[in-house]
Design an enzyme around this catalytic site. Structure first.
Site, PDB file in Angstrom:
ATOM      1  N   GLN A 192      34.564  23.929  35.042  1.00  0.00           N
ATOM      2  CA  GLN A 192      33.877  22.887  35.804  1.00  0.00           C
ATOM      3  C   GLN A 192      32.807  23.488  36.704  1.00  0.00           C
ATOM      4  OE1 GLN A 192      35.127  20.215  34.599  1.00  0.00           O
ATOM      5  NE2 GLN A 192      33.743  18.797  35.586  1.00  0.00           N
ATOM      6  N   GLU A 228      37.436  13.044  39.586  1.00  0.00           N
ATOM      7  CA  GLU A 228      36.805  12.636  38.336  1.00  0.00           C
ATOM      8  C   GLU A 228      37.690  13.049  37.160  1.00  0.00           C
ATOM      9  OE1 GLU A 228      32.596  13.530  35.942  1.00  0.00           O
ATOM     10  OE2 GLU A 228      33.260  14.858  37.549  1.00  0.00           O
ATOM     11  N   HIS A 229      38.081  14.311  37.122  1.00  0.00           N
ATOM     12  CA  HIS A 229      38.993  14.834  36.102  1.00  0.00           C
ATOM     13  C   HIS A 229      40.227  15.383  36.817  1.00  0.00           C
ATOM     14  CE1 HIS A 229      34.792  15.753  34.766  1.00  0.00           C
ATOM     15  NE2 HIS A 229      35.192  15.176  33.659  1.00  0.00           N
ATOM     16  N   HIS A 273      30.094 -32.399  47.199  1.00  0.00           N
ATOM     17  CA  HIS A 273      30.931 -31.897  46.107  1.00  0.00           C
ATOM     18  C   HIS A 273      31.894 -32.993  45.654  1.00  0.00           C
ATOM     19  CE1 HIS A 273      29.336 -28.022  47.236  1.00  0.00           C
ATOM     20  NE2 HIS A 273      30.104 -27.376  46.356  1.00  0.00           N
ATOM     21  N   ASP A 316      35.622  16.370  27.494  1.00  0.00           N
ATOM     22  CA  ASP A 316      34.161  16.409  27.552  1.00  0.00           C
ATOM     23  C   ASP A 316      33.530  16.174  26.189  1.00  0.00           C
ATOM     24  OD1 ASP A 316      33.996  16.869  30.261  1.00  0.00           O
ATOM     25  OD2 ASP A 316      33.823  19.050  30.081  1.00  0.00           O
ATOM     26  N   HIS A 343      29.001  23.951  35.644  1.00  0.00           N
ATOM     27  CA  HIS A 343      28.043  22.858  35.561  1.00  0.00           C
ATOM     28  C   HIS A 343      26.904  23.008  36.568  1.00  0.00           C
ATOM     29  CE1 HIS A 343      29.484  19.826  32.721  1.00  0.00           C
ATOM     30  NE2 HIS A 343      30.706  20.128  33.071  1.00  0.00           N
TER      31      HIS A 343
END
Length: 447
Positions: free
Chosen positions: A268, A338-339, A431, A372, A271
């Protein structure tokens, strides 16, 4: 290389107090808004010319036109490495298997005799899918955005990816090849905030090139300026999320293999310098072994100085020590990764107790890297703790549920007095009058 946070000596706080103790990257979208606002306004007023100008300024290449020629897309596929093509085809096949099962069906509920409500799922008409450029090339993001849109039944799919100087101003050829495999031929050499503005406002057509028509929805990850443009233009367009730096959290105990844990943290970190790698464990021994493994594996890695080391050493990454797995679950739920990998004894049972995560990876043989590319799951996931309230990209992201109300005279008459009562209770007499008018201004009595 990576810091420690020791939460073993105290009762864990709740809610935001616990979140404040955990590592997180600084990602100030609000500050970036003022930088992207003039860019978006420029694109709004000057269309393709402004997008091309900003491509020259930010990407270092001036393109003759935004639309990628169909021949360039076909050529990219023809020249694609056969092994990469086979891998992409398998990724697409698996993603279709999973996302096809997410399709919604029309359902009608009979509320009363003569009164029904039907929920019909209608795909968004046109979407703009953003595929990042920059430090890496992401054909997998083409797959993850296009497949759910296609399975949802979206008719108009357009892709934008930054122009690349080394490829003559075209997006990376592997991205173009992925588009070809998926049957997408509307591709634009545009990146950053200007690409999001292009999708929102359109560019208009010229004698030389058909313009990009405005879209209804924009999805796909990007940098902070892409996120800021999404925030700025939300309302004119729908968005999937404001994607922040990517992140992994691993909940592990003494049964975990430190070689696996370290490798996944590094995967990770490569990235981006802002990527977050977090290990949560109740094992001091695993923490120490992972630290040792990180030193060994990082030394043998690529992208060490520009990405991996800054990411692991940054404030967003840490090893978090907890008293037991129960506390570990509280920490990862507060973090909302996220993961999230679960590398513990009885990992499936532990994973079943997780509430907040974009995607959960169970056991030693389901690393994030699998998700991924080829698990079949989607890798466009909520970041920055947003997993506590948001989901990853799916077929549902491209669908709108519309209620169709169909009542007969008798069915309306049966409930009319309740509608009038509630309208008058809310001081909205018109109404109620809309009901009364249908019955000669006298509401039928309840049966």
């Amino acid at each position: 290389m990576i810091s420690r946070i020791d939460l073993r000596g105290e009762t864990l706080p709740e809610g935001s107090a616990l979140r404040d103790l955990l590592p997180r990257a600084e990602f100030d979208v609000e500050a970036a808004l003022e930088k992207v606002r003039p860019i978006c306004e420029d694109v709004r007023h000057h269309g393709a010319a402004a997008v091309i100008d900003y491509g020259e300024k930010f990407d270092g290449v001036r393109v003759p036109g935004l639309r990628v020629p169909a021949e360039a897309i076909r050529r990219a596929l023809d020249e694609l490495d056969p092994a990469v093509r086979a891998a992409l085809e398998e990724s697409i096949r698996r993603a279709r298997l999973v996302h096809r099962e997410q399709r919604r069906t029309t359902h009608t509920t009979q509320v009363v005799p003569g009164g029904t409500v039907t929920e019909k799922w209608i795909p968004v008409e046109r979407v703009g899918l953003y595929v990042p450029g920059g430090r890496s090339v992401y054909p997998s993001s083409v797959v993850m955005n296009v497949v759910p849109a296609q399975e949802a039944g979206v008719e108009g799919v357009a892709i934008a990816s930054p122009p690349q100087k080394e490829f003559g101003g075209l997006p990376h050829p592997t991205i173009l090849a992925a588009c070809a495999l998926l049957g997408v031929d509307e591709v634009y050499a545009a990146g950053g905030a200007q690409a999001i503005a292009m999708f929102a406002y359109g560019t208009g057509s010229t004698a030389d090139e058909p313009g990009c028509a405005p879209v209804n929805l924009v999805t796909g990850p990007g940098n902070i300026y892409v996120a800021a443009a999404k925030r700025l233009l939300k309302g004119r367009i729908g968005i999937d999320a404001e994607a922040g730096p990517t992140e992994i959290a691993i909940l592990a105990d003494s049964t975990a293999d430190p070689v696996h844990v370290a490798a996944d943290l590094i995967s990770q970190a490569e990235h981006d310098p802002m990527a977050a790698s977090v290990l949560v464990t109740d094992s001091e021994e695993l923490a120490a072994a992972t630290e040792a493994e990180l030193k060994t594996q990082v030394a043998a890695s690529k992208h060490v100085d520009d990405r991996i080391v800054p990411a692991l050493a940054g404030r967003q990454s840490a090893i978090v020590l907890v008293r037991d797995l129960a506390d570990g679950l509280k920490v990862v739920d507060a973090y909302g990764a996220e993961h999230l990998e679960i590398q513990t004894a009885d990992a499936a049972a532990v994973a079943d107790r997780v509430r907040n995560a974009g995607a959960v990876f169970v056991g030693p043989w389901a690393p994030v890297s699998l998700g991924d590319y080829a698990a079949g799951s989607n890798h466009v996931l909520p970041t920055g703790g947003c997993a506590c309230h948001s989901s990853g990209l799916s077929v549902q992201s491209f669908l709108r549920g519309v209620h169709i109300v169909d009542y007969s005279r008798d069915a309306l008459a049966d409930v009319a007095h309740h509608v009038v009562t509630l309208a008058e209770a809310e001081d909205l007499p018109a109404h109620g009058a809309a009901i009364k008018a249908r019955f000669g201004w006298k509401v039928p009595e309840s049966k």
